[in-house]
Scaffold this active site. Structure first.
Site: not given
Ligand SMILES: COc1ccc(Cn2ccc3ccc(-c4cc(N)[nH]n4)cc32)cc1
Length: 242
Positions: A88, A115, A157
């Site tokens: 994220p 996380e 693609r």
């Molecule tokens: C620190 O806050 C958080 C950190 C990770 C997470 C869950 N999580 C674990 C690995 C992982 C990889 C990618 C993503 C992701 C990518 C986008 N664009 N949205 N969410 C989410 C992900 C939840 C919260």
């Protein structure tokens, strides 16, 4: 192109073998290998996560397991690779990135869960190869697998031979910096809604102008940020008159 994906949920990547991507793999345009991270654990519980230093919610993925997995996966093919880590907190993944990735010989995706992955994993591999921490949008998923499906589809693609009609990729939304305008097909009238007359006129100049106007209108309404990012000469006098 070779694509490797490391994940604790290999089944999440099954859609890669369907439809267009499945055909690209079958025709040898794309080589996809999915690896279960737990294959590189050594304890009876196959632990891949641990509590975060400094406290805080949730768990963090352990560097040792990721290091053993990525060392093995990277060593399995001599082609130079780019490591892509969805998060994220990543830089936004764009169509320009999709084009850049389509030119790579090999992409290795690390799918985090919990996380995320201990930061030292990214830092370690960034000393040896290009590493991108990317986001697919400003919303929070539960893991990286869905982001990998998005990125792989956007990249695959663009590979020559994957799309039946190569013009599609060349005339994508974003390819001229604008959103795609509306599209129509038969019937001429559907639930009292006619297809715009200009599209049935056969006047290709008028059709091109109409399509450009609709794309500009939609971009102004939905993505003014894209307009602001256009190079100064991107809009001609007729565009500005809209
Ligand atoms: C620190 O806050 C958080 C950190 C990770 C997470 C869950 N999580 C674990 C690995 C992982 C990889 C990618 C993503 C992701 C990518 C986008 N664009 N949205 N969410 C989410 C992900 C939840 C919260």
């Amino acid at each position: 192109m070779r694509i490797d994906v490391v994940t604790i949920f290999p089944g999440y990547l099954a859609p890669l073998r369907e439809a267009l991507l499945g055909r690209a793999i079958g025709s040898g345009l794309l080589d996809v290998a999915v690896h279960d991270l737990r294959d590189w654990t050594h304890d009876v519980h196959q632990a891949v996560d641990d509590s975060p230093y400094g406290g805080g919610p949730g768990m963090v993925m352990r560097p040792q397991v990721w290091g053993d997995a990525l060392d093995a996966v990277l060593a399995a093919d001599e082609r130079p690779a780019r490591l892509v880590v969805p998060t994220p907190a990543g830089r936004p993944f764009t169509q320009a990135d999709a084009h850049a990735y389509a030119a790579e010989e090999r992409l290795v995706f690390a799918c985090g869960r919990y996380e995320g992955i201990d930061q030292r994993v990214v830092d370690h591999y960034a000393d040896a190869l290009p590493v991108d921490e990317i986001s697919i949008g400003d919303y929070v998923l539960v893991g990286g697998e869905v982001a990998v499906l998005v990125v792989v589809e956007a990249v695959a693609r663009l590979l020559p031979g994957v799309l039946g009609n190569p013009r599609s990729a060349a005339e994508d939304s974003f390819s001229d910096g604008l959103l795609e305008g509306p599209s129509y097909t038969r019937p001429e009238v559907w639930r009292d809604r006619p297809v715009p007359d200009v599209l049935r006129s056969g006047n290709h100049g008028a059709i091109a102008r109409w399509r450009r106007d609709r794309a500009l209108e939609r971009t102004v309404a939905r993505r003014p940020d894209l307009l602001a990012a256009l190079p100064p000469d991107a809009l001609d006098k007729k565009d500005r008159a809209l």
